[in-house]
Design a protein around this motif. Structure first.
Motif, PDB file in Angstrom:
ATOM      1  N   ALA A  68       0.814  -1.224   0.000  1.00 60.31           N
ATOM      2  CA  ALA A  68       0.000   0.000   0.000  1.00 60.31           C
ATOM      3  C   ALA A  68       0.840   1.263   0.000  1.00 60.31           C
ATOM      4  N   TYR A  69       2.109   1.170   0.367  1.00 65.16           N
ATOM      5  CA  TYR A  69       2.969   2.351   0.471  1.00 65.16           C
ATOM      6  C   TYR A  69       4.170   2.201  -0.457  1.00 65.16           C
ATOM      7  N   SER A  70       4.554   3.300  -1.078  1.00 60.89           N
ATOM      8  CA  SER A  70       5.740   3.323  -1.926  1.00 60.89           C
ATOM      9  C   SER A  70       6.991   3.271  -1.043  1.00 60.89           C
ATOM     10  N   PRO A  71       8.154   2.966  -1.622  1.00 66.00           N
ATOM     11  CA  PRO A  71       9.365   2.813  -0.806  1.00 66.00           C
ATOM     12  C   PRO A  71       9.695   4.044   0.043  1.00 66.00           C
ATOM     13  N   GLY A  72       9.635   5.239  -0.555  1.00 67.86           N
ATOM     14  CA  GLY A  72       9.969   6.441   0.202  1.00 67.86           C
ATOM     15  C   GLY A  72       8.948   6.761   1.274  1.00 67.86           C
ATOM     16  N   ALA A  73       7.668   6.599   0.964  1.00 69.91           N
ATOM     17  CA  ALA A  73       6.622   6.872   1.956  1.00 69.91           C
ATOM     18  C   ALA A  73       6.704   5.896   3.112  1.00 69.91           C
ATOM     19  N   LEU A  74       6.981   4.634   2.825  1.00 77.00           N
ATOM     20  CA  LEU A  74       7.102   3.636   3.883  1.00 77.00           C
ATOM     21  C   LEU A  74       8.291   3.941   4.783  1.00 77.00           C
ATOM     22  N   ALA A  75       9.416   4.351   4.184  1.00 75.76           N
ATOM     23  CA  ALA A  75      10.589   4.694   4.989  1.00 75.76           C
ATOM     24  C   ALA A  75      10.307   5.905   5.876  1.00 75.76           C
ATOM     25  N   LEU A  76       9.650   6.936   5.332  1.00 77.79           N
ATOM     26  CA  LEU A  76       9.342   8.124   6.130  1.00 77.79           C
ATOM     27  C   LEU A  76       8.362   7.796   7.255  1.00 77.79           C
ATOM     28  N   GLY A  77       7.325   7.025   6.964  1.00 77.42           N
ATOM     29  CA  GLY A  77       6.388   6.649   8.007  1.00 77.42           C
ATOM     30  C   GLY A  77       7.031   5.832   9.093  1.00 77.42           C
ATOM     31  N   ARG A  78       7.898   4.928   8.708  1.00 79.41           N
ATOM     32  CA  ARG A  78       8.613   4.092   9.698  1.00 79.41           C
ATOM     33  C   ARG A  78       9.530   4.936  10.565  1.00 79.41           C
ATOM     34  N   MET A  79      10.322   5.821   9.943  1.00 80.45           N
ATOM     35  CA  MET A  79      11.242   6.654  10.722  1.00 80.45           C
ATOM     36  C   MET A  79      10.484   7.641  11.613  1.00 80.45           C
TER      37      MET A  79
END
Length: 344
Positions: A68-79
């Motif tokens: 559901a999330y693109s690589p950059g969005a997933l990284a930002l949400g995780r961080m």
């Protein structure tokens, strides 16, 4: 009676028999006159185990959130989730910012490891199958060993080298047994190689910073730097969060709180108490645990070759973290004194 001038001579000391076993006498405070190596503390080992288990669980969660999330969005949400959790802990415990001498290492590791690595790995895993990604990314511990020996002066004992060789063979076996499911591309392989290089450089940069900063300080501010580095993906995160299913968003939050906030803190705690090379070798247990977790959580039954590769990974980690037994030093007998048998 006391001996005076002209008194009888003192009796000569009786020579020690060769059959008598000499035992070192205790000195003040209960310590003996021989150096006894201290036993390693179990907490760093426990912290490393927590890190490996949580990092392995991250691969299962990434598969859900990544749909559901693109690589950059997933990284930002995780961080962002990780930085928020760690920031609350620092506020409650009144943890001050790290000293100035630690900022260079924290900043480099934050940009490379917490930021670039997360985006490159998420993107690379969308371009290649899981086996190829696991195979390429597991070059990271080897790079950590080389950089640690070159830049940090880490020792390279034979047990560590042998264990890493066995574990890498296991990672290759696991990767080849899982390859072929999702295709591969040159771009995906390059991205995974860049992720492995960023991971290695981040670990080697973080190690000197831990001499001045605590594990909590290094992880909190490294995660914050990583979140700032991922801010260009903020628009994607907002748009995709509105349409993503709740399970994917919860998996993203889980990635930030546990495999990031908790696992990176326990990693930093263990890294501060051992070498970067030894800690890098420990992560070879991750492929074996990923296979086990995928079996239990997703019903993906591994084949015999995959199980054999996982067993090799765990065996190599055990060898790399083992220590050679040291014998107690033998004390040389005094002049004219017969050699006596040492009691271990």
């Amino acid at each position: 009676m006391p001996q005076g001038d002209g008194g009888p001579p003192a009796p000569a000391p009786r020579p020690k028999s060769a059959s008598v076993r000499s035992v070192p006498l205790p000195t003040l405070g209960g310590m003996t006159n021989q150096a006894v190596p201290a036993r390693p503390h179990p907490l760093p080992t426990l912290a490393a185990c927590v890190t490996v288990v949580l990092w392995a669980s991250a691969f299962v969660s990434i598969r859900s959130a990544g749909a559901a999330y693109s690589p950059g969005a997933l990284a930002l949400g995780r961080m962002s989730a990780g930085a928020l959790a760690l920031g609350l802990i620092c506020v409650v415990r009144r943890v001050p910012p790290p000293p100035r001498s630690a900022w260079r290492g924290i900043g480099i590791s934050g940009v490379l490891w917490f930021g670039f690595y997360m985006v490159a790995l998420n993107w690379g895993e969308q371009q290649v199958d899981a086996g190829t990604a696991a195979l390429v990314v597991n070059v990271g511990p080897l790079l950590i060993a080389l950089l640690g020996a070159r830049l940090l002066g880490d020792p390279m004992p034979p047990r560590l080298l042998a264990g890493m060789a066995v574990s890498f063979a296991g990672a290759v076996t696991v990767g080849l047994s899982m390859a072929g499911g999702g295709g591969s591309s040159v771009l995906g392989v390059v991205l995974c190689l860049l992720a492995a290089a960023a991971y290695a450089a981040g670990v080697v940069s973080q190690k000197p910073a831990l001499a001045a900063a605590s594990a909590l300080q290094a992880t909190t501010y490294g995660c914050l730097v990583g979140a700032v580095a991922c801010l260009p993906f903020a628009g994607q995160l907002v748009r995709q969060a509105a349409d993503a299913p709740l399970s994917a968003t919860l998996n993203m939050v889980y990635l930030g709180v546990f495999p990031t906030a908790l696992a990176f803190t326990t990693w930093a705690y263990a890294l501060a108490r051992t070498t970067a090379s030894r800690m890098g070798a420990t992560t070879y247990a991750v492929p074996a645990l990923v296979v086990l977790m995928s079996w239990l959580a997703l019903g993906e039954v591994p084949g015999p070759v995959t199980l054999a590769g996982g067993a090799l990974c765990l065996a190599g980690v055990a060898v790399s973290r083992s220590r050679a037994r040291t014998r107690a030093p033998r004390t040389a007998p005094a002049a004219g004194e017969p050699r006596s048998e040492q009691v271990p």
